[in-house]
Structure formats: structure tokens, C-alpha cells
Design a protein around this motif. Sequence first.
Motif, short mmCIF file in Angstrom:
data_model
loop_
_atom_site.label_atom_id
_atom_site.label_comp_id
_atom_site.label_asym_id
_atom_site.label_seq_id
_atom_site.Cartn_x
_atom_site.Cartn_y
_atom_site.Cartn_z
N TYR A 1 0.84 -1.21 0.00
CA TYR A 1 0.00 0.00 0.00
C TYR A 1 0.87 1.27 0.00
O TYR A 1 0.46 2.31 0.49
N ASN A 2 2.08 1.14 -0.59
CA ASN A 2 2.99 2.28 -0.78
C ASN A 2 3.41 2.93 0.54
O ASN A 2 3.58 4.15 0.62
N LEU A 3 3.60 2.11 1.56
CA LEU A 3 4.06 2.59 2.86
C LEU A 3 5.40 1.92 3.17
O LEU A 3 5.46 0.70 3.30
N GLU A 4 6.47 2.72 3.24
CA GLU A 4 7.80 2.18 3.44
C GLU A 4 8.30 2.47 4.87
O GLU A 4 8.16 3.60 5.36
N LEU A 5 8.87 1.45 5.48
CA LEU A 5 9.32 1.55 6.87
C LEU A 5 10.45 2.57 7.02
O LEU A 5 11.43 2.54 6.27
N ARG A 6 10.31 3.45 8.01
CA ARG A 6 11.34 4.42 8.32
C ARG A 6 11.85 4.29 9.76
O ARG A 6 12.93 4.77 10.08
N PHE A 7 11.08 3.62 10.62
CA PHE A 7 11.47 3.51 12.03
C PHE A 7 10.76 2.33 12.68
O PHE A 7 9.56 2.14 12.47
N LYS A 8 11.54 1.56 13.43
CA LYS A 8 10.97 0.46 14.23
C LYS A 8 11.91 0.18 15.39
O LYS A 8 13.04 -0.27 15.19
N LYS A 9 11.46 0.49 16.60
CA LYS A 9 12.24 0.20 17.80
C LYS A 9 11.29 -0.07 18.95
O LYS A 9 10.22 0.52 19.01
#
Length: 280
Positions: free
Chosen positions: A216-224
Motif C-alpha cells: 500500500y505504498n508505505l515504506e518503513l522508516r522507524f521500528k524500535k
Amino acid sequence: MKRSFNNCIKYILINKFAKTNGTVLDLGCGKGGDMAKWDSINTENYVGIDISDFSIKEAVKRYSKSRYKFHAIFLTGDAFKTPVPKLLTGFEDQVPPDYQFDTVSMQFCLHYAFESEETIRSLLENVSKSLKVGGMFIGTIPSSDFIKWKFEKLKPDELKWGNSIYSVEFPQKTIVDGSFVPTYGNTYTYFLVDAVDNVPEFVVPFEVFRGLCEEYNLELRFKKNFIETFNTEIPKWFQKLPKPLLDHMRRPDGTYGVSGDDKGAALFYLAFAFEKVGYE
């Protein structure tokens, strides 16, 4: 887990990724507890949607008694299954053009959409269509990495863990060959003292979630996880946090954060941010 620590993580997430002077769609807004955070970045237009009519009424009361500078509307509706433009019928003149916002936020509620693939896809389509290109989708969810790690430490016949603050219990073993089975509708019962009373929730296998977001055109930029988020980000944002919030997180030794059982409960959650990508 201390509510002040949760609020600190959300302050950090909003300050780091949400657009200053922007527009916000808060899905699962509850009683409007994050409005002060949105006001802190000079949000101009805020839309809060929640499935609970009682929560929406409480949010309206909170807003009406406040001095927040942004314009806000609140709606009762199921954003997991109903298109946002349909939910906003009658409010067209109070929302951004094409129903596209700078930020979509989902705090402690997205995991309920993992009841089925159909539901999470419906939600993510809503999120994607509600974001401008370059807009951010931010939120907080239980960490599947932590759940997997805890399962690896349990005895073969154990299905529950926790401490004096929280507990998690599965009806059966849920990890097979390193993957969650089933992928969707993988239920556990969650307890958090003074907050969540043995409520059924659903595992969010993060890499599955990430893959769906990319569709759905959503790219990960942060995961913690919450502890990593706090430790790495607090030096940048410490001065921007409200003093009463910091006072609540001050430990006897003068440092800030959570420890002991509160820390164990905090590890259960992670913060994420995705960017809407595409071509104009």
C-alpha cells in the motif's frame, strides 16, 4: 507500565515524524489523550475517529474545555472497515483536500485489525489513501519480536508470562519453525494493571505487517521497542517534553525512564513509522 512513559514515547514519535503545522488523522483516538502532543507541534487540523461513541463524547468534552490551537472534529466510526471519506460525510469543508493528511496516527489499537487479512488490508488501504505522498503513518503496537523471544525462553508446556505489571497468555503454542501460526487471528489474552483487564488481542507478525504496508505504498522508516526508542531518542527531545511528564519519569537516582517490572512491560511494545511513497 507507567502511563507517563507511554506518553513520552508518543511525544517522541510525534515530534520526530509528524509534520509541524500539519494535518492529522488519529484513528482509534480514544478519549483524545494525545491532543496536547499534537498541539505541541502546532497542528492546524485534527480529525479523531474511534469506534467507541462514549470515547468520542469524552474527547469532545476534553477539546471543548481546552485551549488547543488546532481545529478538531471527532467522529464515531469503524476505520478498520469503512472508507475514511464515507466516515467524513458532512464534514468535507473541514478536512484536507482529497481527504489526504500529513500524518495518520494509530496508538495501541492497530493490532486489533490483525483479526483477519481482510481487516488489516482494509485498514491499510484506508491509511494509504488518507496520506499525502511524503506523509507519515506512525503508531505503537505489541512487539512480535519480544513475543517470539519470550516463547523461546518458556518451558515446552508454558503458555503464559508476565510480572506484577502485565501478563500475556496464549491458548496454545503459536510459533512453528520460527513463524507465527496462524498469521492472522492469532489470539492471546493481555493484562496491564490499571489499564487493560484480560482483553483478547492479536499478534502482529512485524515482517508480515511490513510486507503488507509496502503493498500500500508505505515504506518503513522507524521500528524500535519502547526502551530502545527512549534510550536513543530522549537526548534529542528531552528539552521539548513537558516538565510534569519528566517529573513522573524521574527515578530515585536522578535518572529518567522505567526500571524493574515497568521495564519488562515496556519491552512488550514497539513504535513504528512508515512513509507514504509514490509518484506525483
